[in-house]
Design a protein around this motif. Structure first.
Motif, PDB file in Angstrom:
ATOM      1  N   SER A   1      55.990 -14.282  22.366  1.00 14.91           N
ATOM      2  CA  SER A   1      56.923 -13.646  23.279  1.00 14.91           C
ATOM      3  C   SER A   1      56.201 -12.690  24.231  1.00 14.91           C
ATOM      4  O   SER A   1      55.190 -12.088  23.885  1.00 14.91           O
TER       5      SER A   1
ATOM      6  N   THR B   1      55.636 -12.938  13.038  1.00 22.88           N
ATOM      7  CA  THR B   1      57.026 -12.749  13.450  1.00 22.88           C
ATOM      8  C   THR B   1      57.114 -11.453  14.242  1.00 22.88           C
ATOM      9  O   THR B   1      56.356 -10.511  14.006  1.00 22.88           O
TER      10      THR B   1
ATOM     11  N   SER C   1      65.916 -15.427  14.746  1.00 29.10           N
ATOM     12  CA  SER C   1      66.996 -14.442  14.711  1.00 29.10           C
ATOM     13  C   SER C   1      66.994 -13.706  16.051  1.00 29.10           C
ATOM     14  O   SER C   1      66.047 -13.812  16.843  1.00 29.10           O
ATOM     15  N   SER C   2      68.030 -12.941  16.294  1.00 37.29           N
ATOM     16  CA  SER C   2      68.083 -12.131  17.508  1.00 37.29           C
ATOM     17  C   SER C   2      67.593 -10.716  17.252  1.00 37.29           C
ATOM     18  O   SER C   2      67.634  -9.867  18.138  1.00 37.29           O
TER      19      SER C   2
ATOM     20  N   THR D   1      56.573 -21.010  19.916  1.00 33.99           N
ATOM     21  CA  THR D   1      57.380 -19.939  19.330  1.00 33.99           C
ATOM     22  C   THR D   1      58.782 -20.441  19.022  1.00 33.99           C
ATOM     23  O   THR D   1      59.400 -21.150  19.818  1.00 33.99           O
ATOM     24  N   GLN D   2      59.290 -20.074  17.839  1.00 31.85           N
ATOM     25  CA  GLN D   2      60.640 -20.442  17.443  1.00 31.85           C
ATOM     26  C   GLN D   2      61.507 -19.193  17.366  1.00 31.85           C
ATOM     27  O   GLN D   2      61.094 -18.165  16.811  1.00 31.85           O
ATOM     28  N   SER D   3      62.704 -19.284  17.901  1.00 34.60           N
ATOM     29  CA  SER D   3      63.661 -18.185  17.796  1.00 34.60           C
ATOM     30  C   SER D   3      64.429 -18.343  16.485  1.00 34.60           C
ATOM     31  O   SER D   3      65.228 -19.263  16.324  1.00 34.60           O
TER      32      SER D   3
ATOM     33  N   ASN E   1      61.395 -13.797  16.639  1.00 38.83           N
ATOM     34  CA  ASN E   1      60.654 -15.032  16.856  1.00 38.83           C
ATOM     35  C   ASN E   1      59.568 -15.227  15.800  1.00 38.83           C
ATOM     36  O   ASN E   1      59.027 -14.256  15.268  1.00 38.83           O
TER      37      ASN E   1
ATOM     38  N   GLY F   1      61.658  -9.452  18.248  1.00 42.55           N
ATOM     39  CA  GLY F   1      62.796 -10.153  18.828  1.00 42.55           C
ATOM     40  C   GLY F   1      63.304 -11.296  17.978  1.00 42.55           C
ATOM     41  O   GLY F   1      64.124 -12.105  18.434  1.00 42.55           O
TER      42      GLY F   1
END
Length: 591
Positions: free
Chosen positions: A240, A259, A280-281, A276-278, A264, A262
């Motif tokens: 990110s 991690t 959670s927010s 990169t994987q999202s 990610n 944000g």
């Protein structure tokens, strides 16, 4: 229970695993193959919710579950957690909390007396390295806290990783890296970062020749790798561009997980970082054992992966743990994790500690006899447990520890006569503990002076020969049950005569008189607001009167002061082997 063929996606859409029911009909068959990865993730999530997690190598063991959180740092944020094993974990924040095969302890005196930023424990050992925000580092080693070393002069130390007892890497807030090698810290090594990148934020080492450090900047994350002798910077940014990495875990030269703030996640395979994987927010803290990783966000949602790429659906653990916003997590194995939060609480993922059967005590409460404690039946075979013994004025009241007694057996001595005796166990794993769990109390203990009583002079009794005995049991009646004291052990209750005086230092003076025909032996217990605030033993000759002084404990003195030197109490007079009498009084300090 979740039906195996009907799952709900995170968007609320119901999916039929085999027919993918709920998707547009025209897209159902063409999308089936490409959707199998999503279905796989949902299946893993369902299994996690159903608790299908088995302890490695322990057939039939209880499934791991998150335990209720407990305060470990007195309400201050846990900045870091690390575990060397199931029985050694450290949590750091304003103080250092240690569980090392026994009840929780803290450093006293505090080695650094400042806020601690991170900790790293060496797997399979009893050694950990702690760093603080004033440039110091010190070790915890098998119960001993080392002296702080000044690593860098003063800048905040940010991250630490120790793959072995002799090697650690530390980063600071001034873009520098330091290595610890067999007891000595290296000089600072400044890592050159291009324009737009700030200081080093995280470091993790799988071995002494394989470490990764990460620096955050406006273009994303940059990283450097350590090969055992030097650092090599890598030009390609990853991750990110708005959130710095908050957790970095490396378990081999070919596996790291990062991690960020944000939510990610990104996996490193030893050559490059995956997309990169999202997840959670929210900020996502994570830790790995092998390629199994768990991540927790600030709403107590836990995510799991076994490869660093495919993640389960979130499982919310707040209702069980009552964690606040999680700020740290450590997973020493695939089935054991510890998560800490911003208010100093920690919860452990492990097989349950609740005993199937409580600890129990057996034996005859007569002077010279041995009492035997049967341990609690704990389903978690990895848990530590400790034991102590207590002497009480009542079966569950006025108890004090018997110094130096920790085994499963205790032989009654003269000081136990007239009291009740019990054993207690404390059990724990990670940063979670339960107890003390008390056995049943046996007593009141008799002196065995009645002729023919087992355990008396010349008798053998259960658990060993009495004083002066030959070791051969004489012909004696059966042992008196614990609930029926022998006649010689029975004492009359004294009478409370006259006024009660209380001095400014919390000393209570009572006047007791013993009725004719019996010697009065027993214990005085003073309680206030259901708490014991003072206790002492008394011995009064037949037909005599005497003054007995009871010094209030710290809690009692505090209550007395809080109540403006006027405290309502209950005074219990408990004779050895007799029936207790209670008196309700008001303690008043004369001015």
């Amino acid at each position: 229970m979740i039906h195996p063929t009907c799952l709900t996606s995170k968007h609320g859409q119901v999916l039929d695993v085999w027919g993918l029911r709920g998707m547009p009909g025209a897209a159902r068959i063409p999308r089936m193959l490409v959707s199998m990865r999503s279905v796989h993730r949902l299946l893993i999530g369902a299994l996690a919710v159903m608790g299908v997690l088995v302890l490695a190598g322990s057939a039939g063991a209880a499934n791991p579950a998150w335990q209720a959180a407990s305060d470990v740092t007195g309400g201050t944020q846990l900045n870091g957690v690390s575990c060397a094993s199931a029985t050694l974990c450290l949590g750091v924040g304003a103080s250092v909390a240690v569980e090392d095969g026994g009840p929780r302890l803290t450093a006293s005196p505090d080695p650094s007396a400042t806020a601690y930023t991170a900790v790293s424990c060496v797997s399979g050992t009893r050694l950990c390295m702690v760093i603080d925000n004033a440039g110091h580092a010190f070790t915890y080693n098998a119960g001993t806290f080392g002296s702080p070393s000044d690593v860098n002069g003063s800048p905040t130390l940010q991250s630490v990783s120790c793959p072995t007892s002799a090697f650690c890497v530390v980063t600071d807030g001034d873009n520098k890296v330091y290595t610890y090698d067999s007891g000595s810290w290296s000089a600072a090594l400044a890592l050159t970062q291009p324009s737009g990148f700030s200081h080093v934020t995280q470091v993790a080492c799988a071995t002494t020749t394989s470490c990764v450090e990460i620096a955050f900047g406006s273009a994303g994350e940059r990283y450097a790798t350590w090969n055992g002798s030097s650092w090599a910077g890598h030009a390609t940014p990853f991750g990110s561009t708005v959130n710095a990495v908050v957790s970095l875990s490396c378990t081999s030269s070919a596996f790291c997980l990062a991690t960020d703030g944000g939510g990610n996640a990104t996996r490193y395979d030893g050559n490059s970082w995956a997309s990169t994987q999202s997840i959670s927010s929210q900020a996502l803290r994570s830790s790995c054992s092998g390629t199994t990783c768990r991540a927790i966000d600030q709403s107590d949602n836990v995510f799991t992966t076994t490869d660093g790429v495919n993640w389960t659906a979130p499982v919310n653990i707040h209702a069980i743990t009552r964690l606040g916003a999680p700020s740290a997590i450590a997973c020493p194995s695939s089935t054991l994790c510890v998560a800490g939060d911003t208010v100093g609480r920690a919860s452990t993922l492990a097989a349950p500690l609740t005993p199937g059967a409580a600890p129990s005590l057996a034996g005859t409460p007569i002077l010279g006899q041995a009492l035997t404690a049967t341990p609690a039946d704990v389903p978690n075979t990895q848990a530590w447990r400790t034991r102590d013994w207590v002497r009480c004025s009542q079966p569950a009241d006025g108890c004090t520890a018997i110094a130096g007694v920790t085994g499963t057996s205790y032989t009654l001595s003269a000081v136990d006569v007239g009291t009740y005796v019990a054993a207690r166990e404390t059990i724990g794993i990670g940063l979670t503990q339960q107890g003390p769990l008390s056995t049943n109390a046996l007593g009141p203990v008799s002196d065995g002076s009645t002729a023919g009583t087992p355990g008396g002079a010349g008798g053998s009794g259960a658990g060993g020969s009495g004083a002066g005995g030959s070791g051969v049991a004489p012909s004696v009646p059966a042992a008196t049950p614990a609930s029926t004291p022998t006649a010689a052990a029975t004492s009359k209750a004294p009478k409370l005569d006259g006024s009660v005086s209380t001095s400014a230092d919390g000393t209570v003076t009572l006047t007791l008189s013993c009725p004719s025909g019996a010697r009065c032996v027993g214990r005085i217990t003073i309680t206030a607001i259901r708490k014991t605030v003072g206790s002492t033993r008394y011995t009064i000759a037949d037909g005599k009167k005497t003054k007995v002084k009871v010094k209030l404990n710290a809690g009692g003195r505090k209550l007395l002061k809080h109540k403006h030197n006027k405290l309502a109490v209950s005074v219990k007079l408990t004779p050895a082997g007799g029936h207790a009498t209670s008196h309700h009084l008001t303690l008043k300090v004369k001015r």
